[in-house]
Design an enzyme around this catalytic site. Structure first.
Site, PDB file in Angstrom:
ATOM      1  N   LYS A 139      -0.878  -7.252  -0.260  1.00  0.00           N
ATOM      2  CA  LYS A 139      -0.214  -6.072   0.339  1.00  0.00           C
ATOM      3  C   LYS A 139       1.155  -6.452   0.894  1.00  0.00           C
ATOM      4  CE  LYS A 139      -4.768  -4.302   1.442  1.00  0.00           C
ATOM      5  NZ  LYS A 139      -5.495  -3.177   1.957  1.00  0.00           N
ATOM      6  N   GLY A 183     -10.058  -2.015   4.092  1.00  0.00           N
ATOM      7  CA  GLY A 183      -9.478  -2.484   5.351  1.00  0.00           C
ATOM      8  C   GLY A 183     -10.233  -2.027   6.587  1.00  0.00           C
ATOM      9  N   GLU A 214      -3.392   2.962  -1.092  1.00  0.00           N
ATOM     10  CA  GLU A 214      -2.288   2.998  -0.113  1.00  0.00           C
ATOM     11  C   GLU A 214      -1.032   3.596  -0.736  1.00  0.00           C
ATOM     12  OE1 GLU A 214      -2.644  -1.070   1.204  1.00  0.00           O
ATOM     13  OE2 GLU A 214      -4.602  -0.541   2.052  1.00  0.00           O
ATOM     14  N   SER A 239     -13.402  -4.057   1.702  1.00  0.00           N
ATOM     15  CA  SER A 239     -14.000  -4.959   2.682  1.00  0.00           C
ATOM     16  C   SER A 239     -14.994  -5.936   2.042  1.00  0.00           C
ATOM     17  CB  SER A 239     -14.641  -4.174   3.829  1.00  0.00           C
ATOM     18  OG  SER A 239     -13.649  -3.396   4.489  1.00  0.00           O
ATOM     19  N   ASN A 254      -5.252  -8.961  -3.176  1.00  0.00           N
ATOM     20  CA  ASN A 254      -4.148  -8.039  -2.903  1.00  0.00           C
ATOM     21  C   ASN A 254      -3.585  -8.393  -1.533  1.00  0.00           C
ATOM     22  OD1 ASN A 254      -2.365  -5.962  -2.597  1.00  0.00           O
ATOM     23  ND2 ASN A 254      -3.925  -4.363  -2.355  1.00  0.00           N
ATOM     24  N   HIS A 264      -3.145   1.977  -6.294  1.00  0.00           N
ATOM     25  CA  HIS A 264      -3.839   1.562  -5.074  1.00  0.00           C
ATOM     26  C   HIS A 264      -3.851   2.747  -4.103  1.00  0.00           C
ATOM     27  CE1 HIS A 264      -4.888  -0.424  -1.363  1.00  0.00           C
ATOM     28  NE2 HIS A 264      -5.400  -1.381  -2.116  1.00  0.00           N
ATOM     29  N   GLU A 269     -12.426   1.421  -5.656  1.00  0.00           N
ATOM     30  CA  GLU A 269     -12.216   1.112  -4.249  1.00  0.00           C
ATOM     31  C   GLU A 269     -12.411   2.373  -3.401  1.00  0.00           C
ATOM     32  OE1 GLU A 269      -9.628  -2.570  -3.760  1.00  0.00           O
ATOM     33  OE2 GLU A 269      -8.229  -0.920  -4.024  1.00  0.00           O
TER      34      GLU A 269
HETATM   35  C1  PEP Z   1      -7.531  -3.562  -1.108  1.00  0.00           C
HETATM   36  O1  PEP Z   1      -6.509  -3.493  -0.453  1.00  0.00           O
HETATM   37  O2  PEP Z   1      -7.491  -3.345  -2.324  1.00  0.00           O
HETATM   38  C2  PEP Z   1      -8.779  -3.881  -0.418  1.00  0.00           C
HETATM   39  C3  PEP Z   1      -9.905  -3.822  -1.062  1.00  0.00           C
HETATM   40  O3  PEP Z   1      -8.654  -4.254   0.905  1.00  0.00           O
HETATM   41  P1  PEP Z   1      -9.824  -4.851   1.842  1.00  0.00           P
HETATM   42  O4  PEP Z   1     -10.538  -5.901   1.043  1.00  0.00           O
HETATM   43  O5  PEP Z   1      -9.101  -5.401   3.021  1.00  0.00           O
HETATM   44  O6  PEP Z   1     -10.721  -3.717   2.178  1.00  0.00           O
END
Ligand code: PEP
Length: 267
Positions: free
Chosen positions: A25, A190, A111, A230, A23, A109, A184
């Site tokens: 973003k 993040g 976000e 992460s 992703n 997602h 997630e």
């Molecule tokens: C994501 O944006 O779906 C995500 C898992 O980000 P990160 O791996 O940076 O935590």
């Protein structure tokens, strides 16, 4: 129905059985996207049974589709709330994505759910978008996950179930073939804080159990459940060793060369 018994058969591996989503973003100039594509294209063959899907910013999707190696699918980061074409300024409908050769999308997602200064999407909106994508012939990485306070309160699965329920309400049973669930935990996205393998496995198993009880044991067995939050080259093998983790959705690390190691993680 004694779902616990049925669960003993739920670990039949979905095929292809290793899924890695990236992703990107709202990241990437034209030049940066080109250099990330060059890294992936030069990465050599991926592990057997590997499926790789990268979600990119809308403006870069066509270029990604044109330049990425054919064994990496390109994915939108979001999809329209309305179907088709017409007076929907700013929307990018599933039909429009399919017409441009984009066959995957993320939905829900965190976000977009929690927002980043704008009111976020409800679970109902996520369900409708997921259905629009499936109806147009797309496959979907549908994202779910709890906030830190939910985990601390012990309501992780209650939150995930509410998010899954809205997707269930929008889909027919056969539509689940086109859906991958990305679990997630919002507190891990993040932040550099990764769920422990135990935390991730417990929630993945609960999600699979929810699918068995609320959709069907077959859907539970076949649906790939990804971990996101992460994930890195350093922690992916330990997480991927868990029974119910079928791969990853990767944000930050998908913009780096280490993404290739995550793609090639093994059970
Ligand atoms: C994501 O944006 O779906 C995500 C898992 O980000 P990160 O791996 O940076 O935590």
């Amino acid at each position: 129905m004694r779902v616990d018994l049925a669960l003993t058969t739920l670990h039949r591996s979905p095929s292809p059985n290793h899924y890695t989503g990236g992703n990107w973003k709202c990241n990437g100039t034209v030049a940066q996207i080109k250099s990330m594509v060059d890294v992936l294209n030069a990465a050599g063959p991926f592990s057997a049974n590997s499926e790789v899907v990268i979600a990119g910013p809308a403006i870069h999707l066509a270029a990604m589709k044109k330049t990425l190696r054919p064994d990496i699918a390109v994915c939108a980061e979001d999809v329209g709330f309305k179907k088709g074409y017409g007076a929907m300024t700013g929307e990018m409908s599933a039909e429009m994505l399919v017409d441009s050769g984009i066959k995957w999308t993320l939905t829900g997602h965190s976000e977009r759910r929690v927002g980043f200064g704008f009111p976020g999407e409800t679970s109902e909106v996520v369900g409708i978008k997921t259905k629009n994508a499936v109806d147009a012939g797309m496959s979907v990485m549908a994202c779910i996950g709890e906030m830190l306070a939910d985990r601390q309160n012990g309501t992780t699965m209650k939150v995930c179930a509410e998010q899954l329920e809205a997707i269930k309400k929008a889909l027919k049973t056969e539509d689940w073939k086109k859906v991958v669930i990305a679990y997630e935990p919002v507190w891990a996205i993040g932040t550099g804080v990764t769920a422990t393998p135990k935390q991730a496995q417990e929630t993945h198993a609960d999600i699979r159990k929810w699918l068995a009880q609320n959709i069907s044991p077959a859907v539970a067995a076949e649906t790939r459940i990804l971990y996101g939050g992460s994930a890195t080259a350093a922690n992916c093998n330990e997480l991927y060793a868990c029974n119910d983790i079928n791969g990853f959705l990767v944000g930050g690390a998908s913009l780096k060369a280490e993404f290739v190691s995550i793609i090639n993680s093994t059970k």
